[in-house]
Design an enzyme around this catalytic site. Sequence first.
Site, PDB file in Angstrom:
ATOM      1  N   ASP A  58      58.593  23.192  32.013  1.00 24.44           N
ATOM      2  CA  ASP A  58      58.916  22.321  33.133  1.00 24.44           C
ATOM      3  C   ASP A  58      57.816  21.298  33.384  1.00 24.44           C
ATOM      4  O   ASP A  58      56.718  21.661  33.813  1.00 24.44           O
ATOM      5  CB  ASP A  58      59.141  23.188  34.374  1.00 24.44           C
ATOM      6  CG  ASP A  58      59.320  22.370  35.630  1.00 24.44           C
ATOM      7  OD1 ASP A  58      59.928  21.287  35.541  1.00 24.44           O
ATOM      8  OD2 ASP A  58      58.859  22.807  36.695  1.00 24.44           O
ATOM      9  N   ASP A  85      61.105  14.589  34.449  1.00 22.28           N
ATOM     10  CA  ASP A  85      61.076  16.022  34.767  1.00 22.28           C
ATOM     11  C   ASP A  85      62.071  16.809  33.924  1.00 22.28           C
ATOM     12  O   ASP A  85      63.280  16.748  34.134  1.00 22.28           O
ATOM     13  CB  ASP A  85      61.401  16.197  36.258  1.00 22.28           C
ATOM     14  CG  ASP A  85      61.249  17.632  36.727  1.00 22.28           C
ATOM     15  OD1 ASP A  85      60.833  18.489  35.923  1.00 22.28           O
ATOM     16  OD2 ASP A  85      61.547  17.896  37.897  1.00 22.28           O
TER      17      ASP A  85
END
Length: 406
Positions: free
Chosen positions: A100, A286
Site C-alpha cells: 500500500d 495510492d
Amino acid sequence: MFRLLLLLFLTWMSSALVSIPLRRTRSIRTRLRADGLLNEFLKDHAPDMINRRYAQCIPSSTPSLRLGRTSERIYNFMDAQFYGEISLGTPEQNFSVIFDTGSADLWVPSTYCISEACALHRRFKAFKSASFRHDGRRFGIYYGSGHLLGTMAKDTLKIGGLTILNQEFGESVYEPSESFLTAKFDGVLGMSYQSLAEILGTNVFDNMIAQKLVDQPVFSFYLSRKSSRTKPAGELLLGGTNEALYIGPINWHPVTAKGYWQIKMDSVAVQGVNLFCPSGCQAIVDTGTSLIAGPTNDILRLQQLIGATPSNLGEFVIDCARLSSLPQVTFVLNGTEYTLTSEQYIRKETLGKNEFCFSGFQAVEIFSSTDPQWILGDVFLTEYYSIFDKGYDRVGLARARHPPEP
C-alpha cells in the site's frame, strides 16, 4: 582472484531487482454484495459509528484512534484487491499483504488476537521465531471501515527473496470490524513516506535502502486488467522498473509533500473540457485504494456527467448498454494528459446471471490546508505503470502494456 570474484557475486546477489507477483481477489464490497450483506454492513460501519462504538477500547495514548479523528490510511479499504506474499520470523511464517503506497506501516495478525477476524487469517506466532524481538509499545491504525489495535515488535522480514533484518512491524491483537472478517489478505505493508507511520521505527522500503538490498531506491507497480488462474494479476518490482510492462516515455512528477506519494494535478477534464481543479489540485498515487476519489461536490458532478445514478447502497450505477457513448475523463498532471475511457473507469460485476456496471469514482473528503486532494487508485493505476522514486522524490507514470483483449 577467487575471493574477489566471490565478493562480486555475493554483492550482485544481495543487491538486485526483485519481482513480487501480485494476486487479485474479489474486493470486500463485492463479496458482501454477492452475499446480500452490503446494505447491513454499510449501515453499521460508518466511520463515526465505529469510532464511538469502540472508543472505550482505545487507549488514551493512541492519538490515531481518538474520538473525532476519521482519517483513513487506506481510503477505500473495502475495495482493495491486489496483494502479495511476505514472510516474518525464523523459521519463516507466511502472510498475504496489501502493498500500500497510501500508508507506511507493516502489520499482521498476532496469535494472541482476540477478534473473530484473526481466526480466519494466518497469525504471527512470536514464540516460534528465534529472531523475534519484543517491543511492547502499543499502536492503533484507523481505516474508516475498520480499525485495529496491537503491539510493536521487530523480526526478520523476507520479500521475494530479499531478507530485511530487524524490521519493525505491528502485531494486531484487536480487529473489531467485520471488514477484516471478509478480507482475503492477512495484513498491510505500507510503502509511503515515514511521516505517515503510526508504528515507530523505519518502514520496510527505507530499511531495504539502508541495508543496501536494492539496486536503486525505486519500486514500481504493474496492475493487470483481468485476473488469470495461470498468470499473476500484477507485479511489484523492488529496485527499478520492468520495461516489458510499459510503453515509454516515463513522465516524472515531483512529490509535493513527503507523506503520501502526492503530486501536483493541473486539472480534470471531461471530454476535453477542463471542469475540475481550475486552480490546480493535489493527487495522491495510492495502490491501496481501488477507485479514483475526489472532493464530494466534484465527484457528484462528475457522476452526473458520465450518467451514473446513485443506488440505495450509496454506489453509483451506469447502464452497461451505454458504455460506448460515455465521455472520456482526463487527468492533467504536470502538463501531461492521462485519459481514461469509459471501459477503463467503469467496473463490471456479475451477480448471478446479471452484469452490473459501477462508477470507478468515489467521493472522499481529505482535509488539507492546501489544494483540494484527489486519489488516483487502482482504476487509474491499472492503465498506467507507476514508479515510486525515493532517491529523487518523484513519481513516474507510463502507459501500461496490457495484452490485447481477446
